[in-house]
Design a protein around this motif. Structure first.
Motif, PDB file in Angstrom:
ATOM      1  N   HIS A  84      -2.033  28.371 -54.741  1.00  0.00           N
ATOM      2  CA  HIS A  84      -1.742  28.113 -56.150  1.00  0.00           C
ATOM      3  C   HIS A  84      -2.874  27.385 -56.874  1.00  0.00           C
ATOM      4  N   ALA A  86      -6.961  26.982 -57.885  1.00  0.00           N
ATOM      5  CA  ALA A  86      -8.200  27.752 -58.025  1.00  0.00           C
ATOM      6  C   ALA A  86      -9.242  27.343 -56.992  1.00  0.00           C
ATOM      7  N   ARG A  87      -9.289  26.046 -56.699  1.00  0.00           N
ATOM      8  CA  ARG A  87     -10.300  25.530 -55.774  1.00  0.00           C
ATOM      9  C   ARG A  87     -10.057  25.971 -54.343  1.00  0.00           C
ATOM     10  N   LYS A  89      -7.715  28.693 -53.313  1.00  0.00           N
ATOM     11  CA  LYS A  89      -7.022  29.966 -53.103  1.00  0.00           C
ATOM     12  C   LYS A  89      -7.815  30.976 -52.270  1.00  0.00           C
ATOM     13  N   SER A  90      -9.125  30.697 -52.083  1.00  0.00           N
ATOM     14  CA  SER A  90      -9.939  31.607 -51.268  1.00  0.00           C
ATOM     15  C   SER A  90     -10.172  31.081 -49.850  1.00  0.00           C
ATOM     16  N   ARG A 201      -8.955  17.780 -61.303  1.00  0.00           N
ATOM     17  CA  ARG A 201      -8.285  18.947 -60.730  1.00  0.00           C
ATOM     18  C   ARG A 201      -6.809  18.976 -61.144  1.00  0.00           C
ATOM     19  N   ASN A 203      -4.939  20.574 -63.317  1.00  0.00           N
ATOM     20  CA  ASN A 203      -4.240  21.851 -63.430  1.00  0.00           C
ATOM     21  C   ASN A 203      -3.910  22.442 -62.062  1.00  0.00           C
ATOM     22  N   ASP A 204      -4.830  22.272 -61.107  1.00  0.00           N
ATOM     23  CA  ASP A 204      -4.582  22.751 -59.748  1.00  0.00           C
ATOM     24  C   ASP A 204      -3.378  22.064 -59.127  1.00  0.00           C
ATOM     25  N   SER A 207      -0.085  23.059 -60.923  1.00  0.00           N
ATOM     26  CA  SER A 207       0.391  24.408 -60.604  1.00  0.00           C
ATOM     27  C   SER A 207       0.930  24.507 -59.181  1.00  0.00           C
TER      28      SER A 207
END
Length: 314
Positions: A84, A86-87, A89-90, A201, A203-204, A207
């Motif tokens: 969930h 952006a930092r 998710k990969s 961070r 928003n991370d 979410s």
């Protein structure tokens, strides 16, 4: 013929590096390096100018392996919330590049090697503190507090403060005032450092529904906590010199970088861009912890501190 083989050899090496990269990233090399700096500081603070290469490398490598193990387990535990953000998710556990069983085996191997090396070449207390930090990070923090409590950062700070204590206890073999001060100093340092991350961070974390202080109580509350903890850090860091464990050079450097860090945090009350301000707080926190670790290494006064404690105890 040799020239024809070189490109293939290069491609093979590149392929191997790419294959190993996801496993390396599971260990969070940045966190390992940060802890490496503090465990070295703790070691040299206790060593007081003495140097035992075998003990030093056992403490440094053993601690790094334990930290790497904890980070691998953290990746496994956090794979659902990491998707969930952006930092994160990969990350390999999110994308499926590394399977859960393989990651668990890797974490166990790294942990066994780390704890084994510490137990073999350092002291029971250093090994015990490594276990303490590991249990806090993987058990208390990753499995429960991070997801369920605004106090996760506070409790988790004890884990981040363990490496310098491990380095110190590897030499001293005892949990004395010096070890206690290291635990307090580095635990307090974790708070503004971590809250700053949670702000830039934001928003991370929001979410992923992680109840860090800025998300749970607001950025304004987090700013006040950052200032308070930074002020406490300045006082705590100088106590190493007050207690006789470090000299006046350390005290000057600790006071200077601490007060400048405090000044940066105070500017948050007038910041127009909270994320940019939080990044500055975070960035300088790395410089602060590096400066302290270096200075406690080069300006150790442990024999003097032991004399002071002996006199105080009669």
């Amino acid at each position: 013929m040799d020239h024809a083989q070189h490109p293939r050899q290069h491609d093979a090496e590149l392929s191997t590096q790419m294959a190993l990269k996801p496993y390396l990233l599971l260990t969070k090399p940045g966190i390992i390096f940060g802890n490496l700096v503090t465990v070295i500081g703790g070691y040299f603070l206790a060593a007081g100018g003495r140097f035992d290469p075998l003990l030093f490398f056992a403490a440094v490598i053993g601690t790094s392996l334990v930290v790497a193990s904890g980070c691998v387990f953290n990746n496994v535990i956090d794979r659902d919330i990491d998707r969930h953000m952006a930092r994160t998710k990969s990350r390999a556990m999110v994308t499926g590049q590394v399977s859960i069983p393989v990651a668990l085996v890797l974490g166990c191997i790294l942990g066994a090697l780390g704890f084994g090396l510490l137990a073999w070449q350092t002291t029971p207390l250093a090994t015990g503190f490594a276990a303490f930090g590991f249990a806090i990070y993987v058990g208390a923090y990753s499995l429960y507090l991070k997801r369920n409590s605004v106090y996760g950062t506070l409790i988790g700070s004890l884990s981040g403060a363990s490496p310098p204590v491990i380095g110190y206890c590897a030499v001293s073999g005892q949990f004395d005032l010096g070890a206690l001060l290291l635990l307090i100093i580095f635990s307090i340092w974790q708070m503004p450092h971590s809250y700053a991350i949670a702000i830039f961070r934001f928003n991370d974390y929001a979410s992923a529904s992680i109840p860090v202080l800025p998300v749970k109580c607001g950025i304004g509350v987090a700013k006040r906590h950052i200032v308070i903890y930074t002020a406490l850090f300045v006082v705590a860091s100088v106590m190493l010199s007050v207690a006789g464990y470090t000299g006046w050079i350390y005290a000057i450097v600790a006071t200077a970088v601490g007060l400048y860090w405090l000044w940066i945090t105070l500017r948050g009350y007038r910041a127009k861009d909270d994320q940019a301000w939080a990044r500055k707080v975070f960035g300088f926190s790395i410089m602060v912890v590096t400066a302290l670790s270096v200075m406690m290494s080069v300006d150790s006064r442990l024999p003097m501190a032991e004399s002071i404690v002996s006199l105080a105890l009669g």
